[in-house]
Design an enzyme around this catalytic site. Structure first.
Site, short mmCIF file in Angstrom:
data_model
loop_
_atom_site.label_atom_id
_atom_site.label_comp_id
_atom_site.label_asym_id
_atom_site.label_seq_id
_atom_site.Cartn_x
_atom_site.Cartn_y
_atom_site.Cartn_z
N TRP A 30 0.86 -1.18 0.00
CA TRP A 30 0.00 0.00 0.00
C TRP A 30 0.89 1.23 0.00
O TRP A 30 1.89 1.26 0.72
CB TRP A 30 -0.90 -0.02 1.23
CG TRP A 30 -2.04 0.96 1.15
CD1 TRP A 30 -2.08 2.18 1.74
CD2 TRP A 30 -3.26 0.80 0.44
NE1 TRP A 30 -3.26 2.80 1.45
CE2 TRP A 30 -4.01 1.96 0.64
CE3 TRP A 30 -3.78 -0.22 -0.36
CZ2 TRP A 30 -5.27 2.15 0.08
CZ3 TRP A 30 -5.03 -0.03 -0.91
CH2 TRP A 30 -5.77 1.14 -0.69
N SER A 35 0.13 -1.96 5.69
CA SER A 35 0.90 -1.82 6.92
C SER A 35 0.34 -2.65 8.06
O SER A 35 1.10 -3.13 8.91
CB SER A 35 0.97 -0.34 7.33
OG SER A 35 1.77 0.37 6.41
N PHE A 36 -0.97 -2.85 8.11
CA PHE A 36 -1.57 -3.64 9.18
C PHE A 36 -0.97 -5.05 9.23
O PHE A 36 -0.78 -5.62 10.30
CB PHE A 36 -3.09 -3.71 9.00
CG PHE A 36 -3.79 -4.38 10.13
CD1 PHE A 36 -4.06 -3.69 11.31
CD2 PHE A 36 -4.20 -5.70 10.03
CE1 PHE A 36 -4.70 -4.31 12.36
CE2 PHE A 36 -4.85 -6.33 11.09
CZ PHE A 36 -5.10 -5.63 12.26
N VAL A 82 1.27 4.92 6.19
CA VAL A 82 -0.16 5.13 6.42
C VAL A 82 -0.38 6.64 6.42
O VAL A 82 0.15 7.35 7.27
CB VAL A 82 -0.61 4.54 7.78
CG1 VAL A 82 -2.11 4.70 7.96
CG2 VAL A 82 -0.20 3.08 7.90
N ILE A 83 -1.12 7.13 5.43
CA ILE A 83 -1.35 8.57 5.28
C ILE A 83 -2.68 8.93 5.92
O ILE A 83 -3.70 8.26 5.70
CB ILE A 83 -1.31 8.97 3.80
CG1 ILE A 83 0.07 8.66 3.21
CG2 ILE A 83 -1.64 10.46 3.63
CD1 ILE A 83 0.18 8.86 1.72
N GLU A 118 -9.61 11.07 6.24
CA GLU A 118 -10.70 11.81 6.87
C GLU A 118 -11.38 11.03 7.98
O GLU A 118 -12.28 11.55 8.64
CB GLU A 118 -11.72 12.19 5.80
CG GLU A 118 -11.15 13.13 4.75
CD GLU A 118 -12.15 13.45 3.66
OE1 GLU A 118 -13.32 13.05 3.75
OE2 GLU A 118 -11.74 14.11 2.69
N THR A 119 -10.98 9.77 8.20
CA THR A 119 -11.63 8.96 9.23
C THR A 119 -10.60 8.54 10.28
O THR A 119 -9.41 8.77 10.14
CB THR A 119 -12.25 7.69 8.61
OG1 THR A 119 -11.20 6.84 8.15
CG2 THR A 119 -13.17 8.05 7.45
N HIS A 133 -9.64 5.61 10.80
CA HIS A 133 -8.94 4.42 10.32
C HIS A 133 -7.43 4.56 10.52
O HIS A 133 -6.77 3.63 10.98
CB HIS A 133 -9.28 4.21 8.84
CG HIS A 133 -8.63 3.01 8.23
ND1 HIS A 133 -9.08 1.73 8.45
CD2 HIS A 133 -7.57 2.90 7.40
CE1 HIS A 133 -8.33 0.87 7.79
NE2 HIS A 133 -7.40 1.56 7.14
N ARG A 141 9.89 12.15 3.12
CA ARG A 141 10.55 11.28 4.09
C ARG A 141 10.93 9.92 3.49
O ARG A 141 11.39 9.03 4.20
CB ARG A 141 9.65 11.10 5.30
CG ARG A 141 9.57 12.38 6.13
CD ARG A 141 8.29 12.48 6.96
NE ARG A 141 8.29 13.71 7.75
CZ ARG A 141 7.97 14.91 7.28
NH1 ARG A 141 7.64 15.06 6.00
NH2 ARG A 141 8.01 15.97 8.05
#
Length: 158
Positions: A31, A65-66, A90-91, A94-95, A97, A136
């Protein structure tokens, strides 16, 4: 932490020992692939630059990533692996998550390291934007992959 004053690719040479005979597992999240492939390139090259043999670097991919926690456990339980480097991104969205995933991954990776008494390195970016991630992952703030590899090397010299 990357700031305008410090790059992720800058590091102290303290506690860097000969790791040419050590083995490293690198787990890469698919991802945000543009970012994670750059993180992998940085980590891989840093290991090579510090004398690790190509045949002593083992890469596995996971969907996101999970999944880094379980994959790092599978890799850490192998006796032939000295350290595991987990790379992901992990970006913020809006939630909530983002919060759940980042928290679970950080705890999962920590628990694997403690369970197997091996360095299992958290090389996961948690930026607010895609641009911050790119900055980064080889951009203006260096490369978190470099930092993760150096951390693994230093932990093996502890």
């Amino acid at each position: 932490m990357a700031t305008s004053l410090k790059s992720l690719s800058d590091h102290s040479s303290k506690n860097i020992r000969n790791v040419s005979d050590r083995t490293f597992g690198i787990i890469v999240s698919e991802w945000n692939e543009e970012v994670t492939e750059s993180l992998f390139s940085g980590a891989y090259q840093t290991l090579l630059d510090h004398g690790v043999k190509k045949e002593n670097i083992f890469r596995k991919n996971v969907p996101g990533s999970f999944e880094l926690s379980l994959a790092s456990q599978w890799m850490a339980q192998e006796e032939g692996i000295d350290a595991v480097i987990c790379l992901g991104c992990v970006i913020q969205g809006e939630t909530k998550h983002f919060d759940f995933i980042c928290d679970a991954v950080a705890h999962g990776i920590t628990n694997v390291s403690l369970k197997y008494n091996k360095p299992v390195i958290f090389g996961v970016l948690t930026p607010n934007t895609q641009q911050q991630a790119l900055d980064r992952a080889g951009g203006k703030h260096g490369n978190k992959g470099d930092e993760a590899a150096i951390t693994a090397i230093k932990m093996l010299g502890f």
